[in-house]
Design a protein around this motif. Structure first.
Motif, PDB file in Angstrom:
ATOM      1  N   ALA A  29     -15.509  15.125  14.848  1.00  0.00           N
ATOM      2  CA  ALA A  29     -16.645  14.928  15.628  1.00  0.00           C
ATOM      3  C   ALA A  29     -17.664  13.934  15.108  1.00  0.00           C
ATOM      4  CB  ALA A  29     -17.600  16.488  15.730  1.00  0.00           C
ATOM      5  N   GLN A  30     -17.981  13.206  16.293  1.00  0.00           N
ATOM      6  CA  GLN A  30     -18.785  11.744  16.121  1.00  0.00           C
ATOM      7  C   GLN A  30     -18.139  10.757  15.346  1.00  0.00           C
ATOM      8  OE1 GLN A  30     -22.438  13.984  14.505  1.00  0.00           O
ATOM      9  NE2 GLN A  30     -23.377  13.476  16.412  1.00  0.00           N
ATOM     10  N   SER A  31     -17.010  10.741  15.044  1.00  0.00           N
ATOM     11  CA  SER A  31     -16.149   9.972  14.154  1.00  0.00           C
ATOM     12  C   SER A  31     -16.097   8.518  15.185  1.00  0.00           C
ATOM     13  CB  SER A  31     -14.763  10.186  13.856  1.00  0.00           C
ATOM     14  OG  SER A  31     -14.299   9.188  13.258  1.00  0.00           O
ATOM     15  N   ASN A  32     -16.605   7.448  14.634  1.00  0.00           N
ATOM     16  CA  ASN A  32     -16.470   6.037  15.153  1.00  0.00           C
ATOM     17  C   ASN A  32     -15.307   5.232  14.276  1.00  0.00           C
ATOM     18  OD1 ASN A  32     -18.416   6.043  17.364  1.00  0.00           O
ATOM     19  ND2 ASN A  32     -20.079   6.823  15.661  1.00  0.00           N
ATOM     20  N   VAL A  33     -14.486   5.913  13.347  1.00  0.00           N
ATOM     21  CA  VAL A  33     -13.752   4.819  12.382  1.00  0.00           C
ATOM     22  C   VAL A  33     -12.882   4.146  13.319  1.00  0.00           C
ATOM     23  CG1 VAL A  33     -12.067   4.970  10.663  1.00  0.00           C
ATOM     24  CG2 VAL A  33     -14.150   6.431  10.553  1.00  0.00           C
ATOM     25  N   ASP A  34     -12.454   3.085  13.225  1.00  0.00           N
ATOM     26  CA  ASP A  34     -11.525   2.033  14.040  1.00  0.00           C
ATOM     27  C   ASP A  34     -10.838   1.082  13.240  1.00  0.00           C
ATOM     28  OD1 ASP A  34     -13.532   0.079  13.579  1.00  0.00           O
ATOM     29  OD2 ASP A  34     -14.084  -0.464  15.787  1.00  0.00           O
ATOM     30  N   PHE A  35     -10.853   1.037  11.721  1.00  0.00           N
ATOM     31  CA  PHE A  35     -10.415   0.384  10.914  1.00  0.00           C
ATOM     32  C   PHE A  35     -10.152   1.054   9.638  1.00  0.00           C
ATOM     33  CE2 PHE A  35     -10.221  -2.606   7.400  1.00  0.00           C
ATOM     34  CZ  PHE A  35      -9.978  -4.053   7.945  1.00  0.00           C
ATOM     35  N   LEU A  36      -8.937   1.339   9.356  1.00  0.00           N
ATOM     36  CA  LEU A  36      -8.319   1.746   8.191  1.00  0.00           C
ATOM     37  C   LEU A  36      -7.508   0.973   7.421  1.00  0.00           C
ATOM     38  CD1 LEU A  36      -7.405   5.486   9.284  1.00  0.00           C
ATOM     39  CD2 LEU A  36      -9.601   4.620   7.864  1.00  0.00           C
ATOM     40  N   SER A  37      -7.838   0.609   6.019  1.00  0.00           N
ATOM     41  CA  SER A  37      -6.642  -0.211   5.101  1.00  0.00           C
ATOM     42  C   SER A  37      -6.881   0.499   3.856  1.00  0.00           C
ATOM     43  CB  SER A  37      -7.565  -1.630   4.871  1.00  0.00           C
ATOM     44  OG  SER A  37      -6.840  -2.251   4.306  1.00  0.00           O
ATOM     45  N   PHE A  38      -5.504   0.631   3.437  1.00  0.00           N
ATOM     46  CA  PHE A  38      -5.202   1.314   2.114  1.00  0.00           C
ATOM     47  C   PHE A  38      -4.135   0.530   1.370  1.00  0.00           C
ATOM     48  CE2 PHE A  38      -6.365   4.751   5.226  1.00  0.00           C
ATOM     49  CZ  PHE A  38      -7.548   5.236   4.444  1.00  0.00           C
ATOM     50  N   ASN A  39      -4.390  -0.726   1.282  1.00  0.00           N
ATOM     51  CA  ASN A  39      -3.194  -1.603   0.403  1.00  0.00           C
ATOM     52  C   ASN A  39      -3.267  -1.370  -0.875  1.00  0.00           C
ATOM     53  OD1 ASN A  39      -3.000  -2.738   3.169  1.00  0.00           O
ATOM     54  ND2 ASN A  39      -4.193  -4.364   2.768  1.00  0.00           N
ATOM     55  N   SER A  40      -1.927  -1.321  -1.385  1.00  0.00           N
ATOM     56  CA  SER A  40      -1.675  -1.129  -2.853  1.00  0.00           C
ATOM     57  C   SER A  40      -2.132   0.417  -3.329  1.00  0.00           C
ATOM     58  CB  SER A  40      -2.657  -2.164  -3.423  1.00  0.00           C
ATOM     59  OG  SER A  40      -2.084  -3.437  -3.266  1.00  0.00           O
ATOM     60  N   ASN A  41      -1.648   1.187  -2.759  1.00  0.00           N
ATOM     61  CA  ASN A  41      -1.787   2.732  -2.739  1.00  0.00           C
ATOM     62  C   ASN A  41      -0.334   3.504  -3.281  1.00  0.00           C
ATOM     63  OD1 ASN A  41      -4.646   3.861  -3.141  1.00  0.00           O
ATOM     64  ND2 ASN A  41      -4.762   2.352  -1.480  1.00  0.00           N
ATOM     65  N   LEU A  42      -0.289   4.518  -3.110  1.00  0.00           N
ATOM     66  CA  LEU A  42       0.881   5.407  -3.217  1.00  0.00           C
ATOM     67  C   LEU A  42       1.245   6.314  -2.017  1.00  0.00           C
ATOM     68  CD1 LEU A  42       0.485   6.316  -6.976  1.00  0.00           C
ATOM     69  CD2 LEU A  42       1.560   4.757  -6.322  1.00  0.00           C
ATOM     70  N   ILE A  43       0.750   5.915  -0.793  1.00  0.00           N
ATOM     71  CA  ILE A  43       0.881   6.771   0.293  1.00  0.00           C
ATOM     72  C   ILE A  43       2.393   6.790   0.570  1.00  0.00           C
ATOM     73  CG2 ILE A  43       0.456   7.058   2.891  1.00  0.00           C
ATOM     74  CD1 ILE A  43      -2.326   5.783   2.154  1.00  0.00           C
ATOM     75  N   THR A  44       2.865   7.802   1.027  1.00  0.00           N
ATOM     76  CA  THR A  44       4.271   8.068   1.406  1.00  0.00           C
ATOM     77  C   THR A  44       4.629   8.148   2.746  1.00  0.00           C
ATOM     78  OG1 THR A  44       4.325  10.543   0.867  1.00  0.00           O
ATOM     79  CG2 THR A  44       4.948   8.870  -0.990  1.00  0.00           C
ATOM     80  N   SER A  45       3.667   8.741   3.744  1.00  0.00           N
ATOM     81  CA  SER A  45       4.246   8.921   4.888  1.00  0.00           C
ATOM     82  C   SER A  45       3.091   8.798   5.892  1.00  0.00           C
ATOM     83  CB  SER A  45       4.685  10.318   5.173  1.00  0.00           C
ATOM     84  OG  SER A  45       3.541  11.212   5.003  1.00  0.00           O
ATOM     85  N   VAL A  46       2.896   8.469   7.111  1.00  0.00           N
ATOM     86  CA  VAL A  46       2.063   8.216   8.285  1.00  0.00           C
ATOM     87  C   VAL A  46       2.586   8.651   9.449  1.00  0.00           C
ATOM     88  CG1 VAL A  46       2.395   5.690   8.543  1.00  0.00           C
ATOM     89  CG2 VAL A  46       0.155   6.625   9.261  1.00  0.00           C
TER      90      VAL A  46
END
Length: 219
Positions: free
Chosen positions: A138-155
């Protein structure tokens, strides 16, 4: 401002610590010692480079941008990022945390940041991120996400459907093996950049399905 008073013997008392009301502070309000000594301030923007080893205390509510970066492996250690790091009323719109060892992000980590649009957490140890919970809050305005050089395995890209204005997703240099495109028949009219370069991902069928505004994709 620090005041000193002398006793009759001429010795000085310990300096009084002045409590600042950060809720009503302005860009001209004196900063707490760790911020004033370690961070550069330009108006409402704060940049802390190779200095702080712990979360900056007294970050004023008027701050709109925080950049905290370390270029050394012996830098800061945030660990789990949760809502206790931020206070209600914060005006932050942009948060950049680079090489400060974020290991996880709680679903409600940004619940106090109603103005936040830009989240960049790079060169850390994130294995996942609560995309749907953060972008769809609720009330989120996030429009940019960057997670370069991490260990994320799925999206699962369907989270962008919760924010019609979402425009950029950066996942360069992770360990992604699973990518779920938008559901059949769904469209998103704002995402312009998708960066999945240097992952473990075979190009899935229909990766760009429904991304009608996509300008750049990096694989």
């Amino acid at each position: 401002m620090v005041s000193r008073t002398s006793n009759r013997s001429g010795a000085h008392e310990r300096p009084a610590r002045v409590a600042l009301d950060w809720a009503s502070s302005t860009p001209d309000t004196p900063l707490t010692p760790d911020l004033s000594a370690a961070c550069q301030q330009v108006g409402s923007r704060f940049e802390c480079i190779n200095t702080l080893l712990r979360w900056p205390q007294g970050l004023p509510l008027f701050a709109t941008k925080l950049t905290w970066r370390h270029d050394s492996d012996r830098g800061a250690r945030i660990g789990v990022l949760d809502s206790s790091f931020f206070r209600p009323g914060s005006q932050l719109t942009e948060l950049t945390l680079d090489s400060v060892s974020v290991t996880a992000v709680r679903k409600d980590a940004f619940k106090h940041l109603h103005h936040l649009k830009h989240i960049d957490i790079g060169s850390s140890s994130l294995r996942s991120f609560p995309f749907h919970a953060v972008v769809g809050a609720a009330q989120s305005n996030v429009d940019f996400l960057s997670f370069n050089s991490n260990l994320i395995t799925s999206v699962d890209l369907s989270f962008i459907l919760l924010q019609p204005s979402f425009r950029l997703l950066g996942l360069h240099v992770n360990r992604i093996t699973v990518f779920v495109p938008l559901p059949e028949g769904a469209e998103h009219a704002s995402l312009k950049t998708l960066n999945l370069r240097d992952n473990l991902l075979a190009t899935p069928e229909n990766m760009t399905r429904g991304l009608v505004a996509l300008d750049s994709i990096f694989l």
